[in-house]
Design an enzyme around this catalytic site. Structure first.
Site, mmCIF file in Angstrom:
data_model
loop_
_atom_site.group_PDB
_atom_site.id
_atom_site.type_symbol
_atom_site.label_atom_id
_atom_site.label_comp_id
_atom_site.label_asym_id
_atom_site.label_seq_id
_atom_site.Cartn_x
_atom_site.Cartn_y
_atom_site.Cartn_z
ATOM 1 N N CYS A 1 67.118 -38.724 7.782
ATOM 2 C CA CYS A 1 68.513 -38.680 7.315
ATOM 3 C C CYS A 1 68.673 -37.686 6.167
ATOM 4 O O CYS A 1 69.515 -36.768 6.226
ATOM 5 C CB CYS A 1 68.974 -40.073 6.915
ATOM 6 S SG CYS A 1 67.820 -40.968 5.850
HETATM 7 N N1 LIG Z 1 68.371 -46.479 8.116
HETATM 8 C C1 LIG Z 1 68.588 -45.173 8.115
HETATM 9 O O1 LIG Z 1 69.496 -44.647 7.465
HETATM 10 C C2 LIG Z 1 67.736 -44.270 8.941
HETATM 11 C C3 LIG Z 1 66.625 -44.727 9.604
HETATM 12 N N2 LIG Z 1 65.845 -43.859 10.316
HETATM 13 C C4 LIG Z 1 64.672 -44.337 11.003
HETATM 14 O O2 LIG Z 1 65.099 -45.130 12.114
HETATM 15 C C5 LIG Z 1 64.182 -46.208 12.324
HETATM 16 C C6 LIG Z 1 64.958 -47.540 12.276
HETATM 17 O O3 LIG Z 1 65.517 -47.685 10.987
HETATM 18 P P1 LIG Z 1 66.475 -48.902 10.600
HETATM 19 O O4 LIG Z 1 67.380 -49.226 11.721
HETATM 20 O O5 LIG Z 1 67.036 -48.592 9.284
HETATM 21 O O6 LIG Z 1 65.387 -50.062 10.441
HETATM 22 P P2 LIG Z 1 65.637 -51.634 10.436
HETATM 23 O O7 LIG Z 1 64.627 -52.208 9.519
HETATM 24 O O8 LIG Z 1 67.062 -51.929 10.155
HETATM 25 O O9 LIG Z 1 65.329 -52.059 11.953
HETATM 26 C C7 LIG Z 1 64.078 -51.870 12.538
HETATM 27 C C8 LIG Z 1 64.061 -52.469 13.932
HETATM 28 O O10 LIG Z 1 62.762 -52.277 14.519
HETATM 29 C C9 LIG Z 1 62.219 -53.561 14.917
HETATM 30 N N3 LIG Z 1 60.777 -53.539 14.661
HETATM 31 C C10 LIG Z 1 60.149 -53.534 13.457
HETATM 32 N N4 LIG Z 1 58.804 -53.490 13.621
HETATM 33 C C11 LIG Z 1 58.602 -53.487 14.964
HETATM 34 C C12 LIG Z 1 57.428 -53.495 15.776
HETATM 35 N N5 LIG Z 1 56.214 -53.462 15.231
HETATM 36 N N6 LIG Z 1 57.581 -53.509 17.121
HETATM 37 C C13 LIG Z 1 58.806 -53.566 17.675
HETATM 38 N N7 LIG Z 1 59.957 -53.555 16.958
HETATM 39 C C14 LIG Z 1 59.846 -53.527 15.622
HETATM 40 C C15 LIG Z 1 62.925 -54.540 14.027
HETATM 41 O O11 LIG Z 1 62.718 -55.859 14.273
HETATM 42 P P3 LIG Z 1 63.015 -56.839 15.522
HETATM 43 O O12 LIG Z 1 61.943 -56.619 16.554
HETATM 44 O O13 LIG Z 1 62.976 -58.152 14.926
HETATM 45 O O14 LIG Z 1 64.360 -56.524 16.056
HETATM 46 C C16 LIG Z 1 64.336 -53.945 13.992
HETATM 47 O O15 LIG Z 1 65.059 -54.235 15.161
HETATM 48 C C17 LIG Z 1 63.116 -46.054 11.234
HETATM 49 O O16 LIG Z 1 62.028 -45.303 11.726
HETATM 50 C C18 LIG Z 1 63.834 -45.266 10.160
HETATM 51 O O17 LIG Z 1 62.958 -44.561 9.345
HETATM 52 C C19 LIG Z 1 66.149 -42.545 10.443
HETATM 53 C C20 LIG Z 1 67.250 -42.033 9.820
HETATM 54 C C21 LIG Z 1 68.126 -42.861 9.016
HETATM 55 C C1 LIG Z 2 67.085 -45.337 0.826
HETATM 56 C C2 LIG Z 2 65.812 -45.216 1.606
HETATM 57 O O1 LIG Z 2 64.859 -45.921 1.368
HETATM 58 N N1 LIG Z 2 65.798 -44.290 2.546
HETATM 59 C C3 LIG Z 2 64.676 -44.082 3.434
HETATM 60 C C4 LIG Z 2 65.068 -43.036 4.435
HETATM 61 C C5 LIG Z 2 64.626 -43.478 5.800
HETATM 62 C C6 LIG Z 2 64.572 -42.379 6.795
HETATM 63 O O2 LIG Z 2 65.454 -41.773 7.287
HETATM 64 O O3 LIG Z 2 63.407 -41.993 6.983
HETATM 65 P P1 LIG Z 2 62.400 -41.829 8.175
HETATM 66 O O4 LIG Z 2 63.203 -41.834 9.425
HETATM 67 O O5 LIG Z 2 61.792 -40.522 7.866
HETATM 68 O O6 LIG Z 2 61.440 -42.954 8.035
HETATM 69 C C7 LIG Z 2 63.418 -43.604 2.706
HETATM 70 O O7 LIG Z 2 63.508 -42.887 1.725
HETATM 71 O O8 LIG Z 2 62.323 -43.903 3.223
#
Ligand SMILES: NC(=O)C1=CN([C@@H]2O[C@H](COP(=O)(O)OP(=O)(O)OC[C@H]3O[C@@H](n4cnc5c(N)ncnc54)[C@H](OP(=O)(O)O)[C@@H]3O)[C@@H](O)[C@H]2O)C=CC1
Ligand SMILES: CC(=O)N[C@@H](CCC(=O)OP(=O)(O)O)C(=O)O
Length: 314
Positions: free
Chosen positions: A133
């Site tokens: 992000c």
């Molecule tokens: N949040 C953000 O702004 C951004 C996030 N990302 C990336 O996107 C991905 C998701 O982020 P985000 O939605 O914030 O994360 P969340 O913590 O909100 O959700 C993660 C999801 O993955 C599932 N999960 C966790 N561990 C495992 C596992 N071992 N096996 C299967 N499922 C698993 C979770 O649990 P369950 O199985 O219980 O449903 C849940 O549904 C990450 O890699 C993050 O770095 C990228 C850009 C921006």
């Molecule tokens: C506020 C905050 O904690 N932000 C996350 C950004 C997550 C994300 O986009 O990172 P990846 O998809 O590279 O894991 C961080 O800095 O790790």
């Protein structure tokens, strides 16, 4: 024919956004919603905007790979993707896989999908790594100037706490974030490495998380080899983005609350020093959308030969 999309990590912040945006997409439908913690519950019970009749399921990588989906989107934390990718390679290699984590961003055999900058290589790609992000906000702001740069570019990013996912931590605790800012990973954040590698220039990135839910403001400090005029740098920005449907340019520094919930980003507030050798530019985007879910849909549209903004703009 409608493409069926399987989501792993479907109840997370990004997964839930994808469920919402897939509802509005004319050519894609949610075909599988994987979650371990809410398996058995109807998708529409957790995500009220959804009209899906699906329930969340808890499935192993092999079953997911053989579920007949046209694309699988991995929306799990870092270091979890490989088992799913291995199952797809072994059992259904033609399936499109898009990973939202950082796991394949440094793997040259995967396509790095930041469409405004990399779409010339998008055709036919089946393994897509979605950018970080903050990394998206930095690259959109810095890329138009990269051949002018000397030394390191400093990027100061402020994120809403949804960026830290749903696993409880100080960085997504609204109580601890109230009237507060939390700087973290001031040297060596993975997105610093990601952007430096993608742009081929040194980035010094300093992230901070704030007490609001969504959106990133990225302020970038650029040093130029040769003096530039404001008109020249403005022309570069306009050449890069004036025809981009998801990027809005503004004279003044954009505000993050104007982009929350929107699929694209805004860039603006370009200012230049008197000697023409330093400029500052600001970009904003919604970390859950252009920083994750809507960028993923741009990439999936391209993977299936659809217009890139299908389902994203009216
Ligand atoms: N949040 C953000 O702004 C951004 C996030 N990302 C990336 O996107 C991905 C998701 O982020 P985000 O939605 O914030 O994360 P969340 O913590 O909100 O959700 C993660 C999801 O993955 C599932 N999960 C966790 N561990 C495992 C596992 N071992 N096996 C299967 N499922 C698993 C979770 O649990 P369950 O199985 O219980 O449903 C849940 O549904 C990450 O890699 C993050 O770095 C990228 C850009 C921006
Ligand atoms: C506020 C905050 O904690 N932000 C996350 C950004 C997550 C994300 O986009 O990172 P990846 O998809 O590279 O894991 C961080 O800095 O790790």
């Amino acid at each position: 024919m409608t493409k069926r999309i399987g989501l792993i990590g479907a109840r997370g912040h990004v997964g839930a956004e994808l469920v919402r945006w897939l509802e509005k997409h004319p050519e894609f439908e949610l075909g599988l919603a994987v979650s371990r913690s809410v398996a058995g519950q109807p998708v529409c019970a957790l995500i009220p905007e959804s009209r899906s009749h699906l329930r969340f399921v808890d499935q192993k990588p092999e079953a997911i790979a053989q579920s007949g989906m046209d694309a699988l989107v991995l929306a799990m934390p870092n270091n979890e993707a490989t088992a799913y990718v291995a199952a797809v390679e072994a059992l259904a290699p033609d399936t499109v896989v898009l990973d939202l984590s950082a796991d394949y961003r440094f793997d040259a055999s995967w396509y790095y999908g930041l469409p405004e900058l990399t779409r010339s290589h998008a055709s036919g790609q089946r393994r897509i790594s979605n950018p970080g992000c903050y990394a998206t906000a930095m690259q959109l702001a810095v890329a138009p100037f990269k051949d002018l740069l000397v030394g390191a570019t400093q990027c100061f990013g402020v994120s809403g706490y949804s960026g830290a996912g749903t696993t409880p931590s100080d960085r997504n605790n609204p109580e601890k974030l109230r009237d507060n800012l939390m700087p973290y990973s001031s040297i060596g954040h993975i997105h610093e490495r990601e952007v430096s590698a993608q742009l081929g220039t040194t980035i010094e990135f300093m992230p901070t998380v704030a007490g609001y839910f969504r959106g990133i403001t990225m302020t970038c400090n650029l040093h130029f080899r040769e003096p530039q005029t404001l008109a020249d740098v403005q022309a570069r920005l306009s050449n890069a983005y004036s025809n981009e449907p998801l990027i809005e340019l503004s004279d003044t520094a954009p505000w993050v609350n104007r982009i929350a919930g929107k699929p694209g980003g805004m860039i603006g507030g370009l200012t230049i020093s008197k000697d023409g050798q330093r400029a500052v530019i600001v970009s904003v985007l919604d970390n859950l959308l252009k920083g994750a879910a809507t960028q993923a849909l741009q990439n999936l549209n391209l993977a299936f030969g659809l217009p890139e903004t299908t389902g994203l703009v009216a």
